[in-house]
Structures are given as structure tokens and as C-alpha cells.
Motif scaffolding. Structure first.
Motif, PDB file in Angstrom:
ATOM      1  N   UNK A 139     -79.463  24.112 -69.809  1.00  0.00           N
ATOM      2  CA  UNK A 139     -80.856  24.532 -69.239  1.00  0.00           C
ATOM      3  C   UNK A 139     -80.756  24.238 -67.726  1.00  0.00           C
ATOM      4  N   UNK A 140     -80.445  25.549 -67.145  1.00  0.00           N
ATOM      5  CA  UNK A 140     -80.216  25.755 -65.839  1.00  0.00           C
ATOM      6  C   UNK A 140     -81.283  25.167 -64.783  1.00  0.00           C
ATOM      7  N   UNK A 141     -82.347  25.562 -65.255  1.00  0.00           N
ATOM      8  CA  UNK A 141     -83.471  25.300 -64.117  1.00  0.00           C
ATOM      9  C   UNK A 141     -84.191  24.000 -64.254  1.00  0.00           C
ATOM     10  N   UNK A 142     -83.600  22.929 -65.123  1.00  0.00           N
ATOM     11  CA  UNK A 142     -83.962  21.693 -65.465  1.00  0.00           C
ATOM     12  C   UNK A 142     -83.520  20.832 -64.167  1.00  0.00           C
ATOM     13  N   UNK A 143     -84.511  20.125 -63.618  1.00  0.00           N
ATOM     14  CA  UNK A 143     -84.330  19.565 -62.176  1.00  0.00           C
ATOM     15  C   UNK A 143     -83.046  18.130 -62.439  1.00  0.00           C
ATOM     16  N   UNK A 144     -83.224  17.563 -63.695  1.00  0.00           N
ATOM     17  CA  UNK A 144     -82.667  16.410 -63.874  1.00  0.00           C
ATOM     18  C   UNK A 144     -81.207  16.836 -64.275  1.00  0.00           C
ATOM     19  N   UNK A 145     -80.967  18.121 -64.780  1.00  0.00           N
ATOM     20  CA  UNK A 145     -79.616  18.736 -65.234  1.00  0.00           C
ATOM     21  C   UNK A 145     -78.883  19.016 -64.034  1.00  0.00           C
ATOM     22  N   UNK A 146     -79.806  19.480 -62.893  1.00  0.00           N
ATOM     23  CA  UNK A 146     -79.072  19.722 -61.463  1.00  0.00           C
ATOM     24  C   UNK A 146     -78.619  18.542 -61.099  1.00  0.00           C
ATOM     25  N   UNK A 147     -79.181  17.613 -61.056  1.00  0.00           N
ATOM     26  CA  UNK A 147     -79.133  16.224 -60.467  1.00  0.00           C
ATOM     27  C   UNK A 147     -77.983  15.850 -61.156  1.00  0.00           C
ATOM     28  N   UNK A 148     -77.712  15.856 -62.576  1.00  0.00           N
ATOM     29  CA  UNK A 148     -76.538  15.282 -63.345  1.00  0.00           C
ATOM     30  C   UNK A 148     -75.412  16.334 -62.794  1.00  0.00           C
ATOM     31  N   UNK A 149     -75.411  17.521 -62.671  1.00  0.00           N
ATOM     32  CA  UNK A 149     -74.380  18.259 -62.077  1.00  0.00           C
ATOM     33  C   UNK A 149     -74.033  18.396 -60.578  1.00  0.00           C
ATOM     34  N   UNK A 150     -74.801  17.339 -59.902  1.00  0.00           N
ATOM     35  CA  UNK A 150     -74.827  17.187 -58.413  1.00  0.00           C
ATOM     36  C   UNK A 150     -75.046  18.440 -57.755  1.00  0.00           C
ATOM     37  N   UNK A 151     -75.918  19.297 -58.391  1.00  0.00           N
ATOM     38  CA  UNK A 151     -76.211  20.435 -57.456  1.00  0.00           C
ATOM     39  C   UNK A 151     -77.364  20.093 -56.677  1.00  0.00           C
ATOM     40  N   UNK A 152     -78.063  19.123 -57.026  1.00  0.00           N
ATOM     41  CA  UNK A 152     -79.211  18.482 -56.118  1.00  0.00           C
ATOM     42  C   UNK A 152     -78.965  17.023 -55.806  1.00  0.00           C
ATOM     43  N   UNK A 153     -78.902  16.659 -54.597  1.00  0.00           N
ATOM     44  CA  UNK A 153     -78.790  15.344 -54.274  1.00  0.00           C
ATOM     45  C   UNK A 153     -79.735  14.292 -54.717  1.00  0.00           C
ATOM     46  N   UNK A 154     -78.934  12.944 -55.225  1.00  0.00           N
ATOM     47  CA  UNK A 154     -79.903  11.936 -55.696  1.00  0.00           C
ATOM     48  C   UNK A 154     -79.258  10.489 -55.085  1.00  0.00           C
ATOM     49  N   UNK A 155     -79.878   9.543 -54.861  1.00  0.00           N
ATOM     50  CA  UNK A 155     -79.271   8.302 -54.700  1.00  0.00           C
ATOM     51  C   UNK A 155     -79.029   7.731 -56.022  1.00  0.00           C
ATOM     52  N   UNK A 156     -77.635   8.205 -56.210  1.00  0.00           N
ATOM     53  CA  UNK A 156     -76.930   7.389 -57.511  1.00  0.00           C
ATOM     54  C   UNK A 156     -76.827   6.123 -57.482  1.00  0.00           C
ATOM     55  N   UNK A 157     -77.187   5.280 -58.539  1.00  0.00           N
ATOM     56  CA  UNK A 157     -76.623   3.822 -58.531  1.00  0.00           C
ATOM     57  C   UNK A 157     -75.911   3.509 -59.876  1.00  0.00           C
ATOM     58  N   UNK A 158     -75.546   4.455 -60.603  1.00  0.00           N
ATOM     59  CA  UNK A 158     -74.705   4.130 -61.874  1.00  0.00           C
ATOM     60  C   UNK A 158     -74.507   5.672 -62.270  1.00  0.00           C
ATOM     61  N   UNK A 159     -73.008   5.736 -62.698  1.00  0.00           N
ATOM     62  CA  UNK A 159     -72.773   6.862 -63.607  1.00  0.00           C
ATOM     63  C   UNK A 159     -71.710   6.617 -64.409  1.00  0.00           C
ATOM     64  N   UNK A 160     -71.592   7.016 -65.729  1.00  0.00           N
ATOM     65  CA  UNK A 160     -70.433   6.942 -66.612  1.00  0.00           C
ATOM     66  C   UNK A 160     -70.368   8.438 -67.168  1.00  0.00           C
ATOM     67  N   UNK A 161     -69.475   8.602 -68.264  1.00  0.00           N
ATOM     68  CA  UNK A 161     -69.382  10.032 -68.770  1.00  0.00           C
ATOM     69  C   UNK A 161     -70.434  10.316 -69.430  1.00  0.00           C
ATOM     70  N   UNK A 162     -71.478   9.713 -70.005  1.00  0.00           N
ATOM     71  CA  UNK A 162     -72.476  10.260 -70.654  1.00  0.00           C
ATOM     72  C   UNK A 162     -73.971   9.973 -69.839  1.00  0.00           C
TER      73      UNK A 162
END
Ligand code: AMP
Ligand code: ZN
Length: 115
Positions: free
Chosen positions: A1-24
Motif C-alpha cells: 500500500x504505497x500511499x500509507x503514511x506509516x508504510x512510507x515511514x517504515x520504508x524511510x521515505x518520510x522522516x521520523x524520530x526513530x527510537x527502535x527498529x528490528x526486522x519486523x
């Protein structure tokens, strides 16, 4: 779902203040914080809500409480307490239709329902 805001954040297409990341899973600061600590924890794979879990997203989402507890401790909330919640659907006030859990803390959070 390309237009999904959080998918874009997950793909780093939109910046966010990341505090944790793992594979899933991914966690980042809420852009309109409702408490001194307000994080959002999401599965990277798109899933609209808890009503739409797939085997993949259910497996990822099952780990969210554990990640939340670790993040709460990292943010100094272990003793004071914290809340983990997910809004699902219109009556719950869900505004972003990619499954997410709010981790809130750092002040007394009031009653168990928002209003
Ligand atoms: P909900 O209302 O439960 O669907 O929660 C959606 C949350 O996403 C709200 O608390 C928003 O403040 C937050 N939010 C919306 N856009 C962004 C963004 N670009 N980065 C971080 N948080 C966001
Ligand atoms: Zn999505």
C-alpha cells in the motif's frame, strides 16, 4: 500500500524520530505527543488494524508488548508506569490505518478511557 503514511515511514521515505527498529517492527515518536513520552510501535508490513492481522503481521505484533516494555524502561518509565493502546476503527478514533500501538507515559495518564 504505497500511499500509507506509516508504510512510507517504515520504508524511510518520510522522516521520523526513530527510537527502535528490528526486522519486523519500528517505533518512533508521535508527531503530536499527548504525554512526555509518546511513541508509536508498528509492524513494518502493512496491516490496517487488529481486525486485519495476517500470519505475518500477527507474529510481528505479538512482540509489541515486549518491545514496549523495553522502550518504557529505556525512557525511565519502569517505576512510574506507562500505557500501551491501539485504536481500531472509527469509534476508537483511529486516524492512521496502519496498525500501531501508542506507548504513553511520563505523567499521570488519567482514566482508562480518553473521554
Ligand atoms: P490514531 O489516532 O490512533 O490512528 O493515531 C495516529 C497517530 O499518528 C496520532 O497520534 C498522530 O499524532 C500520529 N502521527 C500522524 N502522522 C505522524 C507522523 N508523520 N509521524 C509521527 N506520528 C504521526
Ligand atoms: Zn501501511
Amino acid at each position: 500500500m504505497t500511499e500509507c503514511l506509516f508504510c512510507k515511514i517504515a520504508r524511510k521515505e518520510i522522516p521520523s524520530a526513530l527510537v527502535y527498529e528490528d526486522e519486523h517492527l519500528l517505533a518512533f515518536k508521535d508527531i503530536f505527543p499527548q504525554a512526555p513520552v509518546h511513541l508509536l510501535i508498528i509492524p513494518k508490513a502493512h496491516c490496517e488494524s487488529l481486525g486485519d492481522l495476517t500470519t505475518e503481521t500477527a507474529t510481528a505484533a505479538a512482540r509489541i508488548p515486549q518491545v514496549a516494555a523495553r522502550l518504557a524502561a529505556d525512557h525511565g518509565l519502569q517505576t512510574s508506569g506507562w500505557r500501551l493502546l491501539s485504536n481500531n476503527g472509527p469509534d476508537a478514533g483511529q486516524t492512521v490505518f496502519h496498525l500501531h500501538f501508542h506507548l504513553l507515559g511520563g505523567k499521570p495518564l488519567g482514566g482508562k478511557l480518553c473521554q
